[in-house]
Write an enzyme that holds these catalytic residues in place. Structure first.
Site, short mmCIF file in Angstrom:
data_model
loop_
_atom_site.label_atom_id
_atom_site.label_comp_id
_atom_site.label_asym_id
_atom_site.label_seq_id
_atom_site.Cartn_x
_atom_site.Cartn_y
_atom_site.Cartn_z
N LYS A 189 1.08 -1.47 0.27
CA LYS A 189 0.00 0.12 -0.66
C LYS A 189 0.93 0.82 -0.02
CE LYS A 189 -1.85 2.98 2.30
NZ LYS A 189 -1.99 4.04 2.02
N GLU A 263 9.21 0.20 11.99
CA GLU A 263 10.02 1.33 12.31
C GLU A 263 9.14 2.33 11.71
OE1 GLU A 263 11.90 4.15 11.15
OE2 GLU A 263 12.11 3.60 8.98
N CYS A 298 13.58 9.74 9.61
CA CYS A 298 12.97 9.29 10.45
C CYS A 298 14.74 8.68 11.58
CB CYS A 298 12.74 8.12 10.76
SG CYS A 298 13.37 7.17 10.15
N GLU A 400 9.20 14.14 17.42
CA GLU A 400 9.41 14.45 16.05
C GLU A 400 9.34 15.35 14.76
OE1 GLU A 400 8.55 11.13 13.89
OE2 GLU A 400 10.67 10.73 12.92
P1 NAI Z 1 1.13 7.86 7.86
O1 NAI Z 1 2.26 6.79 9.54
O2 NAI Z 1 -0.07 8.14 9.06
O3 NAI Z 1 1.36 7.17 7.05
C1 NAI Z 1 2.59 6.40 6.26
C2 NAI Z 1 1.77 5.20 5.74
O4 NAI Z 1 0.28 4.99 6.70
C3 NAI Z 1 1.15 5.63 4.06
O5 NAI Z 1 0.61 4.65 3.32
C4 NAI Z 1 -0.65 6.06 5.04
O6 NAI Z 1 -1.06 5.81 4.04
C5 NAI Z 1 -1.02 4.18 6.35
N1 NAI Z 1 -1.44 4.86 6.60
C6 NAI Z 1 -2.17 5.79 7.69
N2 NAI Z 1 -3.08 5.79 8.40
C7 NAI Z 1 -3.88 4.45 8.39
C8 NAI Z 1 -4.18 3.59 8.37
N3 NAI Z 1 -5.48 3.39 9.54
N4 NAI Z 1 -3.91 1.95 8.28
C9 NAI Z 1 -3.05 1.86 7.70
N5 NAI Z 1 -2.76 2.36 7.67
C10 NAI Z 1 -2.65 3.72 7.62
O7 NAI Z 1 1.99 9.13 8.29
P2 NAI Z 1 1.42 10.41 7.46
O8 NAI Z 1 0.81 11.22 7.99
O9 NAI Z 1 2.35 10.70 6.56
O10 NAI Z 1 3.52 11.82 8.28
C11 NAI Z 1 3.44 12.34 9.72
C12 NAI Z 1 4.30 12.17 11.10
O11 NAI Z 1 4.73 11.01 10.89
C13 NAI Z 1 4.98 12.25 9.99
O12 NAI Z 1 4.89 13.91 9.91
C14 NAI Z 1 6.76 12.20 10.95
O13 NAI Z 1 6.36 12.46 11.97
C15 NAI Z 1 6.03 10.83 10.84
N6 NAI Z 1 6.51 9.85 10.01
C16 NAI Z 1 7.68 9.00 10.22
C17 NAI Z 1 8.13 8.54 8.64
C18 NAI Z 1 9.31 7.21 8.98
O14 NAI Z 1 10.42 6.72 8.14
N7 NAI Z 1 9.44 6.74 10.77
C19 NAI Z 1 7.52 7.96 7.50
C20 NAI Z 1 6.71 8.86 7.44
C21 NAI Z 1 6.08 9.42 8.42
#
Ligand code: NAI
Ligand code: MG
Length: 498
Positions: A189, A263, A298, A400
């Site tokens: 996804k 992660e 991250c 973060e």
């Molecule tokens: P997110 O965690 O909401 O999104 C990441 C993935 O999870 C996307 O593909 C999203 O569609 C999916 N997702 C979201 N809700 C879900 C659910 N209920 N069930 C299954 N999949 C789901 O992160 P977002 O909103 O893009 O970014 C928010 C914050 O998260 C950022 O500001 C950052 O702090 C953190 N982040 C950390 C990352 C890392 O590399 N550890 C990468 C991206 C975001």
């Protein structure tokens, strides 16, 4: 027309061709609902294409296909699977430049400093795991001379891989290459903000792999990601993203009692001792903070603890380096720093900067310059900010930010700085900069992090285990161990010889 504008035209054409599709069973298909959502170039605010808006029906189709394909894929010999991954790697390397251009177009990550390197890592990751399939071996166990006892590694089944937008190609490859090498099939996804470059990668690997082994859906979290995690035939979830979504996924996986790898975020400390080689540490600060990626990493070195005797000169040197970096068109070879991914992240980063400006005694240093070219007037460019005078217990040092914002914190005493570095909800990565090797070795033992580096700050590499503790997540990626421990289960077999 210059080479770079030709490349940009080709990237736009590729975005259009890929628009509105999932890949299920080796074929491009639209969402069953027939709906799509726009894909935006963050450097201009303009639409470059669209993505299929997946829902539970698409999830069911993709998982059903992946489940059927899995039995045959697991029966393919390990060597043959490895060869297939190596052939994927060869083709991905051939197409790396076009994938890099598309990544730069949809994410705003500068082509020279970010997108090209990431695109190259995809093929490397496939060849790394392609070479490891013979390591999927078990043991004989000295249990009883009358019973031949052995273990065998078996694939888990259908793996769901949910990926973010900040390094979508690399983070997808780190998940699917070991999963597929081990005989699983995958349903990916993609992130809403970056669905196209990863789709192109899956199109390429489908030229080699049997249909149904690598499937990819686009869609939002609740509408597409959540039903994927909940699908009864999904037997493992591997996720990179926010802490909140990670916790939600772990809970949903607990309902089915399936394993997860997570992660999540970081707030990584960088400790610069008074005796450090200052120019090296300054280089390390600039690369460690991922300024070229607008800090959207991250592992970003977002807490810089600098000895009070050198903090002023350290800050001046980092400022000079970042000021000399060019922010602008992500597709231009001369650009060092690209954009933030989306309006939502842009606003979020600004709200943290405003919060920092209000801290009594804090000083903010705004670096580099947003581009003046009117073509980029709607681009999501943020001037990197270094704050001094903000303590380790302030919200800015604890949460973060995922943007180009770092807190530089003065310290006096080694014991105290180790304690402060570990005083965080996160524990993903850490670095220490010093010429005192005894002290450096002591720090490697005491810093709480999945990855500790001395006098350098390199990024994730195939072969090196990567993953954090505390709120930074569960499990490891990128290594042999990641494939064995996270994408297989061990069966014990006992044969009575009596
Ligand atoms: P997110 O965690 O909401 O999104 C990441 C993935 O999870 C996307 O593909 C999203 O569609 C999916 N997702 C979201 N809700 C879900 C659910 N209920 N069930 C299954 N999949 C789901 O992160 P977002 O909103 O893009 O970014 C928010 C914050 O998260 C950022 O500001 C950052 O702090 C953190 N982040 C950390 C990352 C890392 O590399 N550890 C990468 C991206 C975001
Ligand atoms: Mg979210």
């Amino acid at each position: 027309m210059g080479n770079s504008s030709q490349a940009a035209l080709a990237a736009h054409a590729l975005a259009k061709r890929l628009s509105g599709h999932h890949i299920i069973d080796g074929r491009f298909v639209p969402a069953i609902s027939g709906t799509t959502f726009p894909v935006i170039n963050p450097a201009t605010g303009k639409e470059i294409g669209c993505a299929a808006n997946g829902s539970a029906e698409d999830v069911d189709l993709a998982v059903t296909v992946a489940s059927k394909a899995q039995a045959a894929w697991a029966q393919t010999s390990a060597r043959a699977r490895g060869k297939a991954l190596n052939e994927c790697a060869r083709r991905l390397a051939e197409h790396a430049e076009e994938i890099a251009q598309l990544l730069a177009l949809e994410t705003g990550k500068a082509i020279r400093t970010e997108s090209r390197g990431e695109a190259n890592l995809v093929g490397e990751c496939f060849s790394f795991y392609g070479g490891l399939t013979s390591e999927l071996k078990g043991e004989t166990v000295p249990f009883d001379p009358k019973m031949l006892t052995l273990t065998q590694r078996e694939p888990i089944g259908v793996v769901a891989a949910i990926i973010p937008w900040n390094a979508p190609l690399m983070l997808m490859a780190l998940k699917i290459a070991p999963a597929i090498a081990a005989g699983n099939t995958v349903v990916i996804k993609s992130a809403e903000e970056a669905p196209l470059a990863v789709l192109r990668v899956i199109e390429i690997v489908n030229e080699v792999l049997p249909a149904g082994v690598a499937n990819i859906l686009s869609g939002d979290g609740p509408g597409c990601g959540a039903p994927l995690v909940a699908h009864p035939k999904v037997r493992k979830v591997t996720f990179t993203g926010s802490v909140d979504t990670g916790k939600y996924i772990a809970q949903a996986a607990a309902e089915k009692l399936i394993p997860v790898t997570l992660e999540l975020g970081g707030k990584s400390p960088m400790i610069v001792m008074g005796d450090a080689d200052l120019d090296k540490a300054v280089e390390g600060a600039v690369s460690g903070m991922r300024f070229t990626r607008q800090g959207q990493s991250c592992t970003a070195a977002s807490r810089m603890f600098v000895h009070e005797s050198i903090i002023d000169v350290f800050v001046e040197k980092v400022k000079a380096k970042v000021n000399a970096m060019k922010m602008g068109d992500p597709l231009d070879e001369s650009t060092d720093i690209g954009t933030i991914i989306s309006r939502a992240q842009f606003d979020r980063v600004h709200s943290y900067i405003q919060l920092g400006e209000l801290v009594p005694g804090a000083q903010s240093h705004h670096l580099s310059n947003v581009p003046s070219d009117p073509a980029f007037k709607d681009g999501l460019f943020v001037q990197p900010v270094m704050f001094t005078g903000i303590s380790n217990d302030h919200q800015l040092s604890r949460e973060e930010i995922f943007g180009p914002v770092t807190c530089v914190i003065a310290f006096k005493d080694y014991e105290d700085v180790i304690q402060q570095a570990n005083d965080s909800d996160f524990a993903l990565a850490a670095t220490i900069w010093t010429n005192n090797m005894k002290l450096a070795m002591d720090a490697t033992q005491r810093l709480q992090a999945g990855l500790v580096q001395v006098n350098q700050n390199i990024v994730v590499q195939p072969g090196l285990s990567y993953g954090g503790l505390k709120q930074s997540g569960l499990g490891k990626e990128a290594s042999l161990e990641a494939m064995l421990e996270h994408f297989t289960h061990k069966k014990t077999i006992i044969i009575n010889l009596a």
